[in-house]
Each structure stands twice: as structure tokens, then as C-alpha cells.
Design an enzyme around this catalytic site. Structure first.
Site, mmCIF file in Angstrom:
data_model
loop_
_atom_site.group_PDB
_atom_site.id
_atom_site.type_symbol
_atom_site.label_atom_id
_atom_site.label_comp_id
_atom_site.label_asym_id
_atom_site.label_seq_id
_atom_site.Cartn_x
_atom_site.Cartn_y
_atom_site.Cartn_z
ATOM 1 N N ASN A 12 0.793 -1.237 0.000
ATOM 2 C CA ASN A 12 0.000 0.000 0.000
ATOM 3 C C ASN A 12 0.820 1.279 0.000
ATOM 4 O OD1 ASN A 12 -2.691 -0.997 -0.059
ATOM 5 N ND2 ASN A 12 -2.488 -1.585 2.079
ATOM 6 N N SER A 16 3.396 0.170 -7.293
ATOM 7 C CA SER A 16 2.896 -0.136 -8.639
ATOM 8 C C SER A 16 2.432 1.121 -9.364
ATOM 9 C CB SER A 16 1.771 -1.170 -8.574
ATOM 10 O OG SER A 16 2.269 -2.400 -8.099
ATOM 11 N N ASP A 83 8.245 -4.648 -11.562
ATOM 12 C CA ASP A 83 7.316 -4.586 -10.441
ATOM 13 C C ASP A 83 7.483 -5.870 -9.637
ATOM 14 O OD1 ASP A 83 5.247 -3.301 -8.967
ATOM 15 O OD2 ASP A 83 3.746 -4.584 -9.910
ATOM 16 N N GLU A 84 7.303 -5.806 -8.336
ATOM 17 C CA GLU A 84 7.412 -6.974 -7.440
ATOM 18 C C GLU A 84 8.795 -7.633 -7.542
ATOM 19 O OE1 GLU A 84 5.173 -7.295 -5.269
ATOM 20 O OE2 GLU A 84 3.399 -6.353 -6.147
ATOM 21 N N ALA A 85 9.836 -6.815 -7.536
ATOM 22 C CA ALA A 85 11.212 -7.293 -7.710
ATOM 23 C C ALA A 85 11.676 -8.204 -6.574
ATOM 24 C CB ALA A 85 12.171 -6.106 -7.840
ATOM 25 N N CYS A 144 -1.594 4.092 13.315
ATOM 26 C CA CYS A 144 -1.146 5.355 13.907
ATOM 27 C C CYS A 144 -0.581 6.244 12.794
ATOM 28 C CB CYS A 144 -0.118 5.102 15.008
ATOM 29 S SG CYS A 144 1.496 4.548 14.398
#
Length: 189
Positions: A12, A16, A83-85, A144
Site C-alpha cells: 500500500n 505499482s 514490479d514486485e522485484a 497510527c
């Protein structure tokens, strides 16, 4: 001289979106980009880089034996994006350095720093060791206002601290948390 960049963050944090934005910026200038994504991340379909806000783009699928150097040397793009290395293996990270060093093509790899237990992935470990530039993509803790540095795995909304290192999932499975909240929730289990 081209460089290997590792841009890491928690789930999050917008990695991407950054991949897709960078690809768009190159392509808007008439420059070619090769976008890679590991086959293991098939949440939105194999070979698709997708952000949670709905942007998506097709990518070259990377398997454990994919030779990214061979693909890149044939196409000779202006930039290589991954992406997502974290799911790449050590040999493939070596190929990324060869793309920079031998072909003089910049490579920007985006991925997670660590898994839900705080352990590095093989790809992340290697990228931290040999990337020319390391940059953090930041986000805030789910609970938090501190900076999130951990990926908390959840099942039915409750934290999980046991299981396999790799479990593909999105908001239903992972939330970004700071170290303090992570430790506090772990102590309660």
C-alpha cells in the site's frame, strides 16, 4: 553510465503506481520501456501490473528461469522497469546489473523490503546489496501516524505471524504498519 535503482516500500505504499507513472513518462516522450513482473503475482492476471486505483499495463512475465538480459538486449529499450522485484532470484538481479553495465540501460526495480515476519526476500536482499541507488516509497501505519516499515499479514481482519513466506494478496491479506504497532500486536497473539 546507467544505474540500477531499488525503490522499496511496504504494501500500500504506491509502488505499482510509481512503476506505471514512470512507464507513462518515458512513453509520453516517445521513449521505449520494457516492463517486467514475476508470474507468481497473479492477483490481477498474469503479466499485468495493476495499481489499487485501477491503472494497469501489460508486462513481460518473469519465471524462475527467464533471462531478462537476453530479452532486453534484443529490444534495447530506453529503460527497464520491474514490479514486485522481491520475487526475482539472485541470478536475475545479476542480469539487471548486466543490463546497466553492459547495455547502458537504466533499470528501476520496485518491491517489498521484507515479508510479514520482517525477513528479506531473495530479490530484495540482493538488490540492497548491489543496487546503485536505494530509495524508499513511504506510507503511514494503518493504526497510527508513524511511517510504516512492516507488512502485517491478516486473516479475517486479525494479525497472523506464522505461515509461508510468500502468500499473494492485497488489502484483504496485508496492511502497512509501523514497527511499534507490529510488535504490540504480535505480543497480543
Amino acid at each position: 553510465m546507467a544505474k540500477l535503482y531499488f525503490r522499496y516500500g511496504t504494501m500500500n505504499s504506491g509502488k505499482s503506481i510509481e512503476v506505471l507513472r514512470t512507464a507513462h513518462n518515458y512513453e509520453e516522450q516517445g521513449k521505449s520501456v520494457l516492463l517486467f513482473t514475476p508470474s507468481i503475482d497473479n492477483r490481477y492476471g498474469t503479466g499485468i501490473v495493476t495499481s489499487r486505483i485501477g491503472m494497469k499495463k501489460e508486462a513481460i512475465v518473469v519465471e524462475g528461469n527467464t533471462d531478462m538480459y537476453a530479452i532486453v538486449s534484443e529490444k534495447m529499450p530506453h529503460c527497464v522497469l520491474i514490479d514486485e522485484a522481491q520475487f526475482l532470484n539472485k541470478e536475475q538481479i545479476g542480469q539487471l546489473t548486466d543490463i546497466c553495465d553492459d547495455l547502458n540501460i537504466p533499470v528501476i526495480a520496485y518491491g517489498l523490503r521484507s515479508d510479514f515476519l520482517g525477513n528479506l526476500f531473495e530479490g530484495s536482499l540482493e538488490l540492497f546489496a548491489i543496487a546503485d541507488k536505494i530509495e524508499e516509497v513511504k506510507t503511514v501505519c494503518w493504526y497510527c501516524d508513524r511511517k510504516a516499515v512492516m507488512n502485517m499479514r491478516c486473516k479475517d481482519g486479525k494479525p497472523v505471524f506464522v505461515g509461508e513466506q510468500i502468500q499473494i494478496g492485497g488489502n484483504e491479506s496485508y496492511i502497512p504498519v509501523c514497527r511499534k504497532c507490529y510488535k504490540s500486536l504480535k505480543r497480543k497473539t
